[in-house]
Write a protein that holds these residues in place. Structure first.
Motif, PDB file in Angstrom:
ATOM      1  N   ILE A  16       1.027  -0.721   0.012  1.00 49.49           N
ATOM      2  CA  ILE A  16      -0.119   0.303  -0.173  1.00 49.49           C
ATOM      3  C   ILE A  16       1.040   1.004   0.100  1.00 49.49           C
ATOM      4  CG2 ILE A  16      -1.955   1.466   1.207  1.00 49.49           C
ATOM      5  CD1 ILE A  16      -2.736  -1.492   2.772  1.00 49.49           C
ATOM      6  N   GLY A  17       1.229   1.708  -1.056  1.00 45.96           N
ATOM      7  CA  GLY A  17       2.153   2.789  -1.180  1.00 45.96           C
ATOM      8  C   GLY A  17       3.824   2.676  -1.530  1.00 45.96           C
ATOM      9  N   ASP A  18       4.538   3.274  -1.404  1.00 42.32           N
ATOM     10  CA  ASP A  18       5.843   3.228  -1.764  1.00 42.32           C
ATOM     11  C   ASP A  18       5.868   4.449  -0.970  1.00 42.32           C
ATOM     12  OD1 ASP A  18       7.335   4.446  -3.621  1.00 42.32           O
ATOM     13  OD2 ASP A  18       4.956   4.237  -4.623  1.00 42.32           O
ATOM     14  N   GLY A  19       7.145   4.123  -0.542  1.00 40.95           N
ATOM     15  CA  GLY A  19       8.094   6.014  -0.311  1.00 40.95           C
ATOM     16  C   GLY A  19       7.624   5.932   1.117  1.00 40.95           C
ATOM     17  N   ASP A  20       8.019   7.974   1.374  1.00 36.12           N
ATOM     18  CA  ASP A  20       7.123   8.320   2.114  1.00 36.12           C
ATOM     19  C   ASP A  20       5.793   7.870   2.302  1.00 36.12           C
ATOM     20  OD1 ASP A  20       9.934   8.743   2.914  1.00 36.12           O
ATOM     21  OD2 ASP A  20       9.165  10.959   1.806  1.00 36.12           O
ATOM     22  N   ARG A  21       5.315   7.407   1.451  1.00 35.56           N
ATOM     23  CA  ARG A  21       3.269   7.111   1.888  1.00 35.56           C
ATOM     24  C   ARG A  21       3.305   5.320   1.653  1.00 35.56           C
ATOM     25  NH1 ARG A  21       0.698   9.461  -3.725  1.00 35.56           N
ATOM     26  NH2 ARG A  21      -0.722   8.929  -1.895  1.00 35.56           N
ATOM     27  N   PHE A  22       4.357   4.914   2.094  1.00 31.38           N
ATOM     28  CA  PHE A  22       4.369   3.426   2.195  1.00 31.38           C
ATOM     29  C   PHE A  22       3.619   3.278   3.418  1.00 31.38           C
ATOM     30  CE2 PHE A  22       6.132  -1.080   3.247  1.00 31.38           C
ATOM     31  CZ  PHE A  22       4.960  -1.577   2.451  1.00 31.38           C
ATOM     32  N   LYS A  23       1.677   2.351   3.389  1.00 32.73           N
ATOM     33  CA  LYS A  23       1.427   2.509   4.676  1.00 32.73           C
ATOM     34  C   LYS A  23       1.717   0.742   5.395  1.00 32.73           C
ATOM     35  CE  LYS A  23      -0.309   6.697   4.843  1.00 32.73           C
ATOM     36  NZ  LYS A  23      -0.439   7.734   5.859  1.00 32.73           N
ATOM     37  N   GLY A  24       1.590   0.351   4.845  1.00 31.46           N
ATOM     38  CA  GLY A  24       1.402  -1.067   5.086  1.00 31.46           C
ATOM     39  C   GLY A  24       1.475  -1.945   4.106  1.00 31.46           C
ATOM     40  N   VAL A  25       1.245  -3.390   3.960  1.00 27.93           N
ATOM     41  CA  VAL A  25       1.037  -5.279   3.288  1.00 27.93           C
ATOM     42  C   VAL A  25      -0.899  -5.313   3.501  1.00 27.93           C
ATOM     43  CG1 VAL A  25       3.181  -4.495   3.109  1.00 27.93           C
ATOM     44  CG2 VAL A  25       1.746  -6.859   4.810  1.00 27.93           C
ATOM     45  N   LEU A  43      -6.286   0.563  -3.309  1.00 26.91           N
ATOM     46  CA  LEU A  43      -6.113  -0.521  -3.001  1.00 26.91           C
ATOM     47  C   LEU A  43      -7.319  -1.386  -3.154  1.00 26.91           C
ATOM     48  CD1 LEU A  43      -4.476  -3.000  -0.521  1.00 26.91           C
ATOM     49  CD2 LEU A  43      -5.999  -0.890   1.205  1.00 26.91           C
ATOM     50  N   ILE A  44      -8.224  -1.073  -3.523  1.00 28.00           N
ATOM     51  CA  ILE A  44      -9.781  -1.373  -3.902  1.00 28.00           C
ATOM     52  C   ILE A  44      -9.783  -1.786  -5.832  1.00 28.00           C
ATOM     53  CG2 ILE A  44     -11.984  -1.077  -3.401  1.00 28.00           C
ATOM     54  CD1 ILE A  44     -11.394  -0.681  -1.258  1.00 28.00           C
ATOM     55  N   GLU A  45      -8.637  -1.233  -5.691  1.00 29.76           N
ATOM     56  CA  GLU A  45      -8.591  -1.786  -7.324  1.00 29.76           C
ATOM     57  C   GLU A  45      -7.982  -2.971  -7.844  1.00 29.76           C
ATOM     58  OE1 GLU A  45      -7.512   0.066 -11.497  1.00 29.76           O
ATOM     59  OE2 GLU A  45      -7.446   1.810  -9.777  1.00 29.76           O
ATOM     60  N   ASP A  46      -6.583  -2.879  -7.079  1.00 29.64           N
ATOM     61  CA  ASP A  46      -5.538  -3.751  -6.958  1.00 29.64           C
ATOM     62  C   ASP A  46      -6.570  -5.328  -6.542  1.00 29.64           C
ATOM     63  OD1 ASP A  46      -4.041  -2.178  -8.269  1.00 29.64           O
ATOM     64  OD2 ASP A  46      -2.867  -1.376  -6.529  1.00 29.64           O
ATOM     65  N   GLN A  47      -6.814  -5.018  -5.415  1.00 27.10           N
ATOM     66  CA  GLN A  47      -7.652  -5.815  -5.077  1.00 27.10           C
ATOM     67  C   GLN A  47      -8.368  -6.930  -5.574  1.00 27.10           C
ATOM     68  OE1 GLN A  47     -11.355  -6.447  -2.746  1.00 27.10           O
ATOM     69  NE2 GLN A  47      -9.811  -7.808  -1.494  1.00 27.10           N
ATOM     70  N   GLU A  48      -9.555  -6.408  -6.476  1.00 29.88           N
ATOM     71  CA  GLU A  48     -10.336  -6.597  -7.219  1.00 29.88           C
ATOM     72  C   GLU A  48      -9.713  -7.492  -8.460  1.00 29.88           C
ATOM     73  OE1 GLU A  48     -12.929  -3.697  -7.850  1.00 29.88           O
ATOM     74  OE2 GLU A  48     -13.762  -3.682  -6.259  1.00 29.88           O
ATOM     75  N   ILE A  49      -8.358  -6.935  -9.091  1.00 26.27           N
ATOM     76  CA  ILE A  49      -7.787  -7.058 -10.122  1.00 26.27           C
ATOM     77  C   ILE A  49      -7.072  -8.120 -10.036  1.00 26.27           C
ATOM     78  CG2 ILE A  49      -5.717  -6.149 -11.618  1.00 26.27           C
ATOM     79  CD1 ILE A  49      -6.581  -3.474 -11.604  1.00 26.27           C
ATOM     80  N   MET A 105      -7.878   4.990   8.565  1.00 25.56           N
ATOM     81  CA  MET A 105      -6.276   4.510   8.883  1.00 25.56           C
ATOM     82  C   MET A 105      -6.125   4.623   8.210  1.00 25.56           C
ATOM     83  SD  MET A 105      -7.031   3.500  12.314  1.00 25.56           S
ATOM     84  CE  MET A 105      -5.442   3.418  12.498  1.00 25.56           C
ATOM     85  N   ILE A 106      -6.126   4.591   6.837  1.00 30.21           N
ATOM     86  CA  ILE A 106      -5.115   4.971   6.253  1.00 30.21           C
ATOM     87  C   ILE A 106      -4.553   5.831   5.649  1.00 30.21           C
ATOM     88  CG2 ILE A 106      -4.370   4.565   3.563  1.00 30.21           C
ATOM     89  CD1 ILE A 106      -5.539   1.844   2.924  1.00 30.21           C
ATOM     90  N   ASP A 107      -6.447   6.992   5.357  1.00 32.75           N
ATOM     91  CA  ASP A 107      -5.880   8.557   5.612  1.00 32.75           C
ATOM     92  C   ASP A 107      -5.195   9.035   4.629  1.00 32.75           C
ATOM     93  OD1 ASP A 107      -6.394  11.145   6.655  1.00 32.75           O
ATOM     94  OD2 ASP A 107      -4.443  11.081   7.173  1.00 32.75           O
ATOM     95  N   ASP A 108      -5.846   8.189   3.550  1.00 33.99           N
ATOM     96  CA  ASP A 108      -4.641   8.432   1.553  1.00 33.99           C
ATOM     97  C   ASP A 108      -5.924   8.071   1.007  1.00 33.99           C
ATOM     98  OD1 ASP A 108      -3.651   9.098  -0.178  1.00 33.99           O
ATOM     99  OD2 ASP A 108      -2.003   9.638   0.372  1.00 33.99           O
ATOM    100  N   ASP A 109      -6.985   8.778   0.157  1.00 38.10           N
ATOM    101  CA  ASP A 109      -7.761   8.621  -0.245  1.00 38.10           C
ATOM    102  C   ASP A 109      -7.625   8.218  -2.165  1.00 38.10           C
ATOM    103  OD1 ASP A 109     -10.089   9.232   1.011  1.00 38.10           O
ATOM    104  OD2 ASP A 109      -9.924  11.942  -0.423  1.00 38.10           O
ATOM    105  N   GLU A 110      -5.954   8.271  -2.018  1.00 33.63           N
ATOM    106  CA  GLU A 110      -5.080   8.080  -3.266  1.00 33.63           C
ATOM    107  C   GLU A 110      -4.933   6.282  -3.054  1.00 33.63           C
ATOM    108  OE1 GLU A 110      -1.897   8.818  -6.665  1.00 33.63           O
ATOM    109  OE2 GLU A 110      -1.723   9.983  -5.413  1.00 33.63           O
TER     110      GLU A 110
END
Length: 386
Positions: free
Chosen positions: A247-256, A303-309, A293-298
């Motif tokens: 879920i994200g990368d760099g400074d925006r890496f939130k988790g998995v 994440l929702i899109e990737d999970q469905e794909i 908890m993610i606090d980042d709309d993008e």
């Protein structure tokens, strides 16, 4: 009367002489027969066993005794089945500076072998790593020789083989892979596949080792996960199956996202160096809490899109293909910040192969290179046509 008495004595003497002669002949014949027959005699008849047959019988008896002794010795020296079943051997391979030693240290931390993880390049009160114990390794910040670290975890005995990444010490890595039953290929998330990773992958393929892939350093700007998957399949002809999705990368890496249990793990960096990361687990079904908890709309929408794909396009995980080294479970995380390390350890304990005998597979490198060159030439021709 005297003549009759003398003839009587002579006749008695002749009788005794005959009797004695018969006794001597009988004893001589019995001794000869016993010497000829020896210890072997058929119980049903008085026929003797030929010498050649006796030798064959004796050789067969000795061979049976020797085989029985060897089998008995093998049973005595054989490792207990319980120990074989609970052991898991894992070799960590990658290009230099991809995080092998850091990954080893964090596995030891989550395995309970150490209370505080060290660092390759120490800062402040940090200690050195457990696997890089040589002074030269501490000075240069690289692994020079392979190191085996072991610990007990969830009822299993885990053996971690931290191998050198530099080409100058690759022979040591090749020897370590000969003793491994599983391997994890660490990739730098920003660089993808690198030269030494390619060489070590070929050794793993020749050994037919089950191969796990861990994309490390997601806490830095990284390639797209789909791009990394395509790169592995294109160069290695190896399909991957994502287990942990970032879920994200760099400074925006939130988790998995743990795709096996459909649970999101959001991480917070530990306040103390070398300590375990703080984790918050949220089921994918709880979208309201997840978005909060993610606090980042993008990142949430992605994440929702990737999970469905992934759910629609990827078939279920085939463990038979994993054991045959035709499919690689794929993980994303960061060993430096401890993101995804424990999840990888737990999954490896469930999926890893136990110790068993393996046959190396011959790979025709010449034909493989010709095939790749031909494909590259065809791709270049297509580009020229465009």
């Amino acid at each position: 009367s005297s003549s009759s008495s003398s003839s009587w004595r002579n006749m008695g003497f002749e009788k005794w002489r005959v009797v004695c002669s018969l006794l001597i002949m009988f004893c001589w014949s019995t001794t000869s027969v016993m010497a000829l027959i020896g210890p072997l005699q058929l119980p049903s008849s008085r026929t003797t066993v030929p010498t050649r047959v006796r030798r064959i019988i004796l050789r067969s008896a000795n061979a049976v005794d020797s085989a029985a002794d060897s089998k008995k010795e093998e049973e005595v020296n054989k490792a207990p089945t319980v120990e074989i079943e609970r052991r898991r051997n894992l070799a960590i391979i990658s290009h230099p500076d991809s995080g092998k030693t850091t990954m080893t240290e964090k596995l030891l931390l989550y395995g309970g072998a150490i209370q505080q993880a060290g660092a390759v390049r120490q800062k402040a009160d940090q200690r050195s790593t457990a696997s890089d114990f040589m002074e030269m390794e501490k000075e240069r910040g690289i692994s020079i020789s392979s190191t085996v670290m072991n610990f007990d975890y969830e009822g299993l005995r885990i053996n971690i083989l931290d191998t050198p990444g530099h080409q100058d010490f690759s022979e040591d890595t090749y020897r370590a892979l000969a003793a491994a039953d599983n391997a994890v290929m660490l990739l730098d998330a920003a660089k993808g596949l690198e030269p030494q990773t390619r060489k070590l992958f070929e050794v793993c393929r020749m050994r037919q080792l089950p191969l796990f892939t861990f994309v490390n350093k997601m806490d830095r700007p990284a390639m797209s996960p789909y791009e990394i998957m395509d790169q592995i399949e294109a160069e290695f002809e190896l399909e991957t199956h994502p287990i942990l999705w970032p879920i994200g990368d760099g400074d925006r890496f939130k988790g998995v996202l743990d795709r096996i249990n459909n649970v999101v793990h959001l991480y917070t960096k530990p306040s103390k160096r070398g300590a375990k990361a703080l984790v918050t687990q949220i089921p994918m079904e709880d979208t309201d809490k997840l978005e909060q908890m993610i606090d980042d709309d993008e990142l949430f929408q992605k994440l929702i899109e990737d999970q469905e794909i992934l759910q629609e396009l990827l078939p279920p995980l085939d463990m038979d293909r994993v054991m045959a080294a035709d499919l690689s479970p794929l993980f994303f995380g960061s060993a430096m910040t401890n993101f995804g390390v424990q999840l990888f350890l737990d999954t490896f304990c469930d999926m890893g192969a136990k110790p068993l005998g393996r046959r190396a597979k011959f790979i025709d490198e010449v034909n493989t290179k010709k095939k790749k060159n031909k494909q590259q030439a065809n791709n270049d021709d297509d580009d020229d046509d465009d």
